[in-house]
Design an enzyme around this catalytic site. Sequence first.
Site, PDB file in Angstrom:
ATOM      1  N   ASP A   1       0.836  -1.206   0.000  1.00 46.19           N
ATOM      2  CA  ASP A   1       0.000   0.000   0.000  1.00 46.19           C
ATOM      3  C   ASP A   1       0.873   1.260   0.000  1.00 46.19           C
ATOM      4  O   ASP A   1       0.555   2.250  -0.662  1.00 46.19           O
ATOM      5  CB  ASP A   1      -0.941  -0.018   1.216  1.00 46.19           C
ATOM      6  CG  ASP A   1      -1.854  -1.230   1.200  1.00 46.19           C
ATOM      7  OD1 ASP A   1      -2.351  -1.582   0.115  1.00 46.19           O
ATOM      8  OD2 ASP A   1      -2.043  -1.859   2.262  1.00 46.19           O
TER       9      ASP A   1
ATOM     10  N   HIS B   1      -5.401  -3.590   5.538  1.00 43.15           N
ATOM     11  CA  HIS B   1      -5.028  -3.877   4.160  1.00 43.15           C
ATOM     12  C   HIS B   1      -6.225  -4.424   3.385  1.00 43.15           C
ATOM     13  O   HIS B   1      -6.245  -5.582   2.985  1.00 43.15           O
ATOM     14  CB  HIS B   1      -3.840  -4.855   4.103  1.00 43.15           C
ATOM     15  CG  HIS B   1      -3.523  -5.285   2.706  1.00 43.15           C
ATOM     16  ND1 HIS B   1      -3.003  -4.424   1.763  1.00 43.15           N
ATOM     17  CD2 HIS B   1      -3.692  -6.466   2.068  1.00 43.15           C
ATOM     18  CE1 HIS B   1      -2.861  -5.062   0.617  1.00 43.15           C
ATOM     19  NE2 HIS B   1      -3.275  -6.310   0.768  1.00 43.15           N
TER      20      HIS B   1
HETATM   21  P1  NAD Z   1      -0.554 -18.303  -5.571  1.00 43.54           P
HETATM   22  O1  NAD Z   1      -1.745 -19.177  -5.637  1.00 43.54           O
HETATM   23  O2  NAD Z   1       0.167 -17.980  -6.826  1.00 43.54           O
HETATM   24  O3  NAD Z   1       0.505 -18.913  -4.566  1.00 43.54           O
HETATM   25  C1  NAD Z   1       0.165 -19.376  -3.303  1.00 43.54           C
HETATM   26  C2  NAD Z   1       1.101 -20.490  -2.927  1.00 43.54           C
HETATM   27  O4  NAD Z   1       0.733 -20.939  -1.625  1.00 43.54           O
HETATM   28  C3  NAD Z   1       1.014 -21.711  -3.876  1.00 43.54           C
HETATM   29  O5  NAD Z   1       2.294 -22.079  -4.324  1.00 43.54           O
HETATM   30  C4  NAD Z   1       0.397 -22.794  -3.002  1.00 43.54           C
HETATM   31  O6  NAD Z   1       0.867 -24.103  -3.309  1.00 43.54           O
HETATM   32  C5  NAD Z   1       0.884 -22.350  -1.628  1.00 43.54           C
HETATM   33  N1  NAD Z   1       0.144 -22.963  -0.530  1.00 43.54           N
HETATM   34  C6  NAD Z   1      -1.158 -23.294  -0.463  1.00 43.54           C
HETATM   35  N2  NAD Z   1      -1.432 -23.887   0.721  1.00 43.54           N
HETATM   36  C7  NAD Z   1      -0.275 -23.917   1.408  1.00 43.54           C
HETATM   37  C8  NAD Z   1       0.105 -24.396   2.680  1.00 43.54           C
HETATM   38  N3  NAD Z   1      -0.780 -24.971   3.479  1.00 43.54           N
HETATM   39  N4  NAD Z   1       1.389 -24.255   3.062  1.00 43.54           N
HETATM   40  C9  NAD Z   1       2.294 -23.659   2.251  1.00 43.54           C
HETATM   41  N5  NAD Z   1       2.006 -23.186   1.027  1.00 43.54           N
HETATM   42  C10 NAD Z   1       0.739 -23.318   0.614  1.00 43.54           C
HETATM   43  O7  NAD Z   1      -1.010 -16.945  -4.823  1.00 43.54           O
HETATM   44  P2  NAD Z   1      -0.207 -15.556  -4.731  1.00 43.54           P
HETATM   45  O8  NAD Z   1      -0.614 -14.696  -5.871  1.00 43.54           O
HETATM   46  O9  NAD Z   1       1.228 -15.832  -4.511  1.00 43.54           O
HETATM   47  O10 NAD Z   1      -0.880 -14.924  -3.422  1.00 43.54           O
HETATM   48  C11 NAD Z   1      -0.648 -15.469  -2.160  1.00 43.54           C
HETATM   49  C12 NAD Z   1      -1.427 -14.722  -1.102  1.00 43.54           C
HETATM   50  O11 NAD Z   1      -0.945 -13.379  -0.971  1.00 43.54           O
HETATM   51  C13 NAD Z   1      -2.914 -14.595  -1.378  1.00 43.54           C
HETATM   52  O12 NAD Z   1      -3.631 -14.822  -0.196  1.00 43.54           O
HETATM   53  C14 NAD Z   1      -3.070 -13.158  -1.807  1.00 43.54           C
HETATM   54  O13 NAD Z   1      -4.367 -12.658  -1.571  1.00 43.54           O
HETATM   55  C15 NAD Z   1      -2.052 -12.496  -0.933  1.00 43.54           C
HETATM   56  N6  NAD Z   1      -1.633 -11.143  -1.336  1.00 43.54           N
HETATM   57  C16 NAD Z   1      -1.346 -10.253  -0.354  1.00 43.54           C
HETATM   58  C17 NAD Z   1      -0.942  -8.981  -0.670  1.00 43.54           C
HETATM   59  C18 NAD Z   1      -0.604  -7.993   0.413  1.00 43.54           C
HETATM   60  O14 NAD Z   1      -0.450  -6.821   0.120  1.00 43.54           O
HETATM   61  N7  NAD Z   1      -0.453  -8.398   1.663  1.00 43.54           N
HETATM   62  C19 NAD Z   1      -0.825  -8.593  -2.014  1.00 43.54           C
HETATM   63  C20 NAD Z   1      -1.102  -9.531  -2.988  1.00 43.54           C
HETATM   64  C21 NAD Z   1      -1.525 -10.813  -2.651  1.00 43.54           C
END
Ligand code: NAD
Length: 334
Positions: A171, A198
């Site tokens: 952000d 967030h």
């Molecule tokens: P993605 O689906 O590409 O990757 C997520 C990964 O997590 C995958 O590799 C999956 O295998 C893994 N995973 C699932 N269950 C798991 C477990 N129990 N233990 C370990 N790993 C596990 O998703 P992404 O685009 O990388 O996003 C990940 C998260 O980050 C989402 O929740 C998204 O909303 C969040 N996000 C947060 C922000 C922020 O500003 N804080 C910004 C963007 C995305």
Amino acid sequence: MFTCSRVITSLSRSFSTSSVNNAKVAVCGASGGIGQPLSLLLKQSPLVTQLSLYDIVNTPGVAADLSHMDTRASVKGYNGPDELKNALKGMDVVIIPAGVPRKPGMTRDDLFNTNASIVRDLALAIAEVCPKALVGIISNPVNSTVPIASEVLLKAGVYDPNRIFGISTLDVVRANAFIAEAKNLDPAQVNIPVIGGHSGVTIIPLISQAKPSVEFPADKLKALTERIQEAGTEVVKAKAGTGSATLSMAYAGARFALSLIKALNGEPNVIECTYVRSNVTEAKYFATPVLLGPNGIQKNLGFGKLSAFEAGLLEKAIPELKKNIQKGEDFVNK
Ligand code: NAD
């Protein structure tokens, strides 16, 4: 007395030697859209000496690939729940981007059902294996996942509110980028504190406190504020069903993780906005600028004077934040 203090000094020095310039970092969710570029950026940093990559799929490949880079950190992949505890052993910093991202039309809260249990289970392992680690949570909804991890650690008797962070750095990064663009400034020289939470209305950019200071007519200020609040949705729409922000999030996550390491190393004046346990407002968790030190939060810097417009945003954010926090706490306790 003299001997005693010398012993203490040498102990604390030997403790810090093990972490100073010797940071061990785990990424949980390392094979994902955020996890892979985040791990790349951490592998690139000379501040990291050991990189532990955990996911439920594909970590052998990601780890083999990154391990060929000619940078300092040793890299090891851990695949599946049986390897989770080994992945976390001895870690100074744990960054969690595990979980599903949004698709068009979804709010961050729509991810709760899947991501709440993922974060809970990772926190359970952290409580057992590396309860002193500094933990940064990226998994959404951050407003709820930070309370979830905190409640798990509290129940396990190892909760230290100074060590658990919701990573809201994206952000700040977005606010800096958009304001710099609007005023034709170098984004690297712009700093906008972003407070609150967030998601949507809980994201409160304090443009009145921008450095360098900037002024906008009321309509432009409102439009910029709303763009910062909805910037994640802008990316979700543009990616058209293939995910949410990954590359800019990896950049922001690496910035935050490296700030934690710099603070561990005793570097002074490391300040980041982050969503933490807080007494600043009536919401139990709230993002503000925080001074980081070797034990996590050294001082919560609060948010100073708000403009009337920002005070209105805060008023709207608090009930939503309280609801998100309660939902996270209830998930662990009911
Ligand atoms: P993605 O689906 O590409 O990757 C997520 C990964 O997590 C995958 O590799 C999956 O295998 C893994 N995973 C699932 N269950 C798991 C477990 N129990 N233990 C370990 N790993 C596990 O998703 P992404 O685009 O990388 O996003 C990940 C998260 O980050 C989402 O929740 C998204 O909303 C969040 N996000 C947060 C922000 C922020 O500003 N804080 C910004 C963007 C995305």
